[in-house]
Design a protein around this motif. Structure first.
Motif, PDB file in Angstrom:
ATOM      1  N   GLY A  83       0.844  -1.191   0.000  1.00 37.44           N
ATOM      2  CA  GLY A  83       0.000   0.000   0.000  1.00 37.44           C
ATOM      3  C   GLY A  83       0.874   1.233   0.000  1.00 37.44           C
ATOM      4  O   GLY A  83       2.079   1.157   0.212  1.00 37.44           O
ATOM      5  N   ALA A  84       0.261   2.383  -0.241  1.00 36.39           N
ATOM      6  CA  ALA A  84       1.055   3.600  -0.358  1.00 36.39           C
ATOM      7  C   ALA A  84       0.477   4.714   0.481  1.00 36.39           C
ATOM      8  O   ALA A  84      -0.732   4.801   0.687  1.00 36.39           O
ATOM      9  CB  ALA A  84       1.095   4.042  -1.811  1.00 36.39           C
ATOM     10  N   SER A  85       1.366   5.583   0.936  1.00 43.23           N
ATOM     11  CA  SER A  85       0.899   6.816   1.525  1.00 43.23           C
ATOM     12  C   SER A  85       0.839   7.878   0.433  1.00 43.23           C
ATOM     13  O   SER A  85      -0.044   8.722   0.410  1.00 43.23           O
ATOM     14  CB  SER A  85       1.852   7.245   2.643  1.00 43.23           C
ATOM     15  N   ALA A  86       1.819   7.835  -0.449  1.00 40.04           N
ATOM     16  CA  ALA A  86       1.836   8.786  -1.561  1.00 40.04           C
ATOM     17  C   ALA A  86       2.709   8.236  -2.669  1.00 40.04           C
ATOM     18  O   ALA A  86       3.540   7.364  -2.452  1.00 40.04           O
ATOM     19  CB  ALA A  86       2.398  10.131  -1.105  1.00 40.04           C
ATOM     20  N   LEU A  87       2.493   8.758  -3.877  1.00 43.46           N
ATOM     21  CA  LEU A  87       3.365   8.414  -5.003  1.00 43.46           C
ATOM     22  C   LEU A  87       4.034   9.684  -5.476  1.00 43.46           C
ATOM     23  O   LEU A  87       3.364  10.694  -5.666  1.00 43.46           O
ATOM     24  CB  LEU A  87       2.553   7.824  -6.156  1.00 43.46           C
ATOM     25  N   MET A  88       5.315   9.615  -5.710  1.00 41.08           N
ATOM     26  CA  MET A  88       6.015  10.778  -6.232  1.00 41.08           C
ATOM     27  C   MET A  88       5.952  10.755  -7.752  1.00 41.08           C
ATOM     28  O   MET A  88       5.690   9.712  -8.344  1.00 41.08           O
ATOM     29  CB  MET A  88       7.476  10.749  -5.780  1.00 41.08           C
TER      30      MET A  88
END
Lengths: 444, 344
Positions: B236-241
């Motif tokens: 899972g992700a908190s954010a994608l750059m």
């Protein structure tokens, strides 16, 4: 010499049982008959081994069943891997010194039998024990060969067969240029073996080993004395190299607990100022003891969770890892979680340095991958017993290994008491420390 | 009560500057109780996770807008007043006094501000409330719930019978994916990897066991040992750059790194795409309570508790969004397509 061989193999009724095979039960029976006190010492040693009193600081933390007892393991900080090795050496010295073996062949059988016995009662968890046995066996073979050379030089009797002069130092050159050696004993196989427990190991020995040599005992004891002093000077020799590898203002990362690494860093800290980042090494929490020890010595220490290893790796200059065992291909067995650290180091181009003593070098290959020399311990350090009894948790599998296997490509350097080596050089050290015939595992 | 500290350039220097801050006081006196309550939940770590924090924030805003009652002095254009008296103070309070906002919260807040700005100039109060609440609810519905369903649908074709899936920590969307696969009666087992100190993986483990999915539970040190059995890794992700690297819970990078030759799929809704680029994990990170690492006072010994880490894009095989499965290099394109306001 051939008649000597025969008299040793056929048991004469007036003599006691002679040592003819390295089967542990045979060796025990022989000890029981010839020197029961030694058998008692052996049993005492095995008892302590089984009880886990001879375990090292890092693995002791892993094998303790709960978090609270791992805190009490502060008392184990004085016992380290050298304890196992020195106790084993003591035991073997005693047994060799006080039992009535007569020839090099018998001594080797005795040692191999002891090796197998100790391996089966728990020595498989401490490869150092097997390594000590192998070292002594190599010393015995060397002494026997020396004796043989002197004896044949003194007397002008039949020239020694090529099979007896096995090359003492194995190197690529000697292997390429030497005449083929029937070391594996295919040629010497006799029809109608002299003992019902035909031991292939026994047959592999050159005929000269079977000669009785009373001076051999003293020479072997001297060799053991040398091995002992190597062991005692081990930390001193490793720490001498500390300032070569650790420089001012560096950030060093280490994982888990190790007396060797701690002493290495403390020695370096006397002359240099640097920072150490320690990974706690959950669920065994070896790193916490390391961090406390280093901080007590005045080193600027930062304790992080294992999960933060990759995040911090960008700022780290070197990684120092402890060793449980060093394998023949240059691979490393170290506390569980170190493989992750090494991968992170590789991807950030951070060198991984392993600090270890040479008695951890094993002539084994990692055929079982991550299971090599590994052990799965109780998951109680991952999850509480009370929680495990809940109905939801019933069918959940918990895995808690003690060690990791790290492949040699991830390691930059081994710093040992005899110097610093590349992983690709380890095979040479194997040949220098142990005789090729003793490389077989004690597991059969 | 824990508090915040946006990591300066070198946390190894400032590792012990984390300090607990009490809530309330002068900062919170003029704010609504709902705002204070949410702030407390953030600070205490009761609400964790990108989606959860964002959703909670938007719902509180919904409630605030419902109760919004501008004083009589405000006539004509209500928008600036709404912005400066309702939206901004609350967000500032949460960020500065409770916990730094996550990328998901930041993007949602930007969206909300632009929604307010795009209202008609002389809109009536009643209509303002209606439109804004509808917008917020649509955002939650489309960018979170519908996105999660779409992601589950896209991953579905990748998961086959006999798969051994590795998941790390706790992620809402991953959980939805796995539960849906179970409903489709696929035969697979899950290895839940967890790490101290938050031990979020327990939540995942319990949820999966309730659905009767066969599970293994391990801590992070064991991943090398189990990795030979794993077929796919779901993160899972908190954010994608924008360069495709993944900002996630600390430890995600370690998992992706150890899974070098397996497929690593990251499930992330498009609203979490940030237009920032980070080169390494330490800058812009967040510090947690150091006492959670180890409680002990000793001279020369400091504890460092990082909350996030950055997984480089070369360790990720594919990113699953509601638009489909894309390679990490296409994230910048997704940003342009889905969140046109964030280009600025």
């Amino acid at each position: 010499e051939k008649s000597n061989l025969k008299s040793n193999s056929f048991m004469s009724p007036s003599e006691t049982v002679s040592l003819t095979s390295s089967d542990p039960s045979h060796v025990r029976a022989w000890l029981a008959q010839t020197s029961p006190k030694m058998l008692a010492s052996l049993d005492q040693f095995e008892l302590e081994l089984r009880l886990g009193r001879l375990t090292t600081s890092s693995t002791a933390a892993a094998r303790s069943s709960s978090l609270t007892s791992s805190r009490e393991l502060g008392m184990f900080s004085t016992s380290d891997r050298r304890l196992v090795t020195s106790r084993t050496l003591e035991l073997l010295k005693k047994i060799i010194g006080q039992t009535k073996w007569k020839s090099a062949a018998q001594l080797l059988l005795l040692l191999r039998g002891l090796g197998r016995e100790l391996h089966s009662v728990g020595g498989f968890r401490e490869p150092a024990i097997g390594n000590v046995v192998r070292r002594i066996m190599a010393a015995v073979r060397e002494e026997a060969l020396n004796e043989d050379a002197r004896a044949t030089a003194a007397s002008s009797s039949a020239a020694p067969k090529p099979a007896d002069t096995a090359p003492r130092r194995m190197s690529l050159q000697t292997m390429l240029w030497a005449t083929p050696q029937p070391v594996k004993g295919i040629i010497h196989r006799r029809s109608g073996s002299f003992s019902s427990e035909a031991d292939a190991f026994h047959m592999e020995m050159p005929a000269s080993y079977h000669a009785e040599r009373p001076e051999l005992k003293q020479e072997v004891m001297e060799a053991i004395g040398e091995i002992n002093s190597d062991l005692e000077d081990m930390h001193k020799n490793i720490d001498e190299q500390a300032t070569k590898h650790i420089h001012a203002d560096e950030v060093i990362l280490t994982y888990g607990r190790s007396k060797t690494v701690e002493m290495f860093l403390k020695t370096a800290a006397k002359k240099r100022k640097f920072q150490v980042v320690v990974c706690e090494g959950a669920p065994h929490f070896g790193g916490r003891e390391t961090a406390k020890g280093l901080a007590a010595a005045g080193i600027d220490t930062i304790l992080i969770n294992d999960s933060a290893v990759f995040a911090c790796m960008a700022r780290v200059n070197k990684v120092l890892l402890p060793a449980h065992a060093v394998l023949a291909n240059g691979g490393l067995i170290s506390p569980s979680g170190s493989n992750m650290v090494s991968l992170a180091a590789k991807s950030n181009s951070v060198p991984v340095v392993v600090v270890t003593g040479m008695f951890k070098l094993c002539p084994l290959f990692p055929h079982e991958g991550q299971d090599t020399l590994n052990d799965l311990v109780s998951p109680s350090s991952i999850v509480e017993y009370a929680e495990m009894n809940e109905s939801l948790m019933e069918d959940v599998e918990f895995i808690n290994p003690v060690h990791d296997y790290i492949s040699p490509e991830l390691i930059s350097l081994y710093v040992t008491n005899i110097g610093a080596f590349q992983p690709s050089y380890i095979y040479r050290l194997l040949a220098e420390h142990y005789h090729l015939d003793d490389w077989k595992s004690f597991e059969e | 009560l824990h508090s915040i500290y946006l990591c300066p350039i070198d946390p190894l220097q400032h590792a012990d500057e984390f300090s607990g801050v009490t809530l309330g006081g002068a900062a919170g006196s003029s704010l609504d109780s709902a705002v204070l309550k949410l702030g407390l939940l953030y600070a205490q770590g009761v609400i964790r996770g990108g989606n959860a924090r964002c959703r909670a924030m938007l719902l509180v805003y919904c409630q605030l807008i419902e109760e919004y009652d501008p004083p009589a002095s405000v006539i004509g254009d209500l928008r600036p007043h709404l912005d400066s008296n309702l939206l901004k103070p609350a967000f500032q309070y949460w960020t500065e006094h409770c916990r730094p906002h996550s990328v998901s919260m930041g993007n949602a807040f930007t969206f909300l501000k632009s929604a307010v700005a795009s209202l008609e100039r002389n809109i009536s109060l009643g209509e303002l409330k209606e439109v804004l609440q509808e917008t917020i609810e649509a955002y939650i519905r489309e960018r979170m719930e519908f996105a999660d369903k779409a992601i589950a649908g896209h991953v579905s074709c990748k998961i086959v019978n006999g798969d051994v899936l590795l998941v790390y920590g706790h992620s809402e969307v991953i959980l939805k994916v796995l539960l849906q696969q179970k409903e489709l009666n696929k035969q697979f087992r899950v290895i839940c990897v967890d790490s101290r100190p938050l031990l979020e993986g327990r939540k995942t483990l319990l949820a999966l066991r309730e659905a009767c999915i066969p599970c293994t539970y391990i801590l992070l040190n064991c991943i090398s040992y189990v990795m030979k059995d794993v077929t796919k890794v779901l993160l899972g992700a908190s954010a994608l750059m924008t360069d495709g690297s993944l900002l996630g819970r600390v430890g995600t990078a370690c998992v992706a790194l150890t899974a070098q030759r397996k497929s690593v799929l990251v499930c992330c809704e498009t609203y979490k795409i940030s237009n920032r680029v980070q080169l390494e994990s330490i800058t812009g990170n967040e510090l947690g309570d150091p006492n959670l690492v180890y409680e002990g006072k000793q001279e020369s010994l400091r504890m460092l508790n990082l909350l996030y880490d950055l997984t480089p894009s070369n360790y990720i095989s594919g990113i699953v969004t509601e638009m489909g499965i894309v390679p990490p290099t296409s994230v910048a394109v997704l940003l342009r397509e889905m969140n046109p306001n964030e280009i600025i």
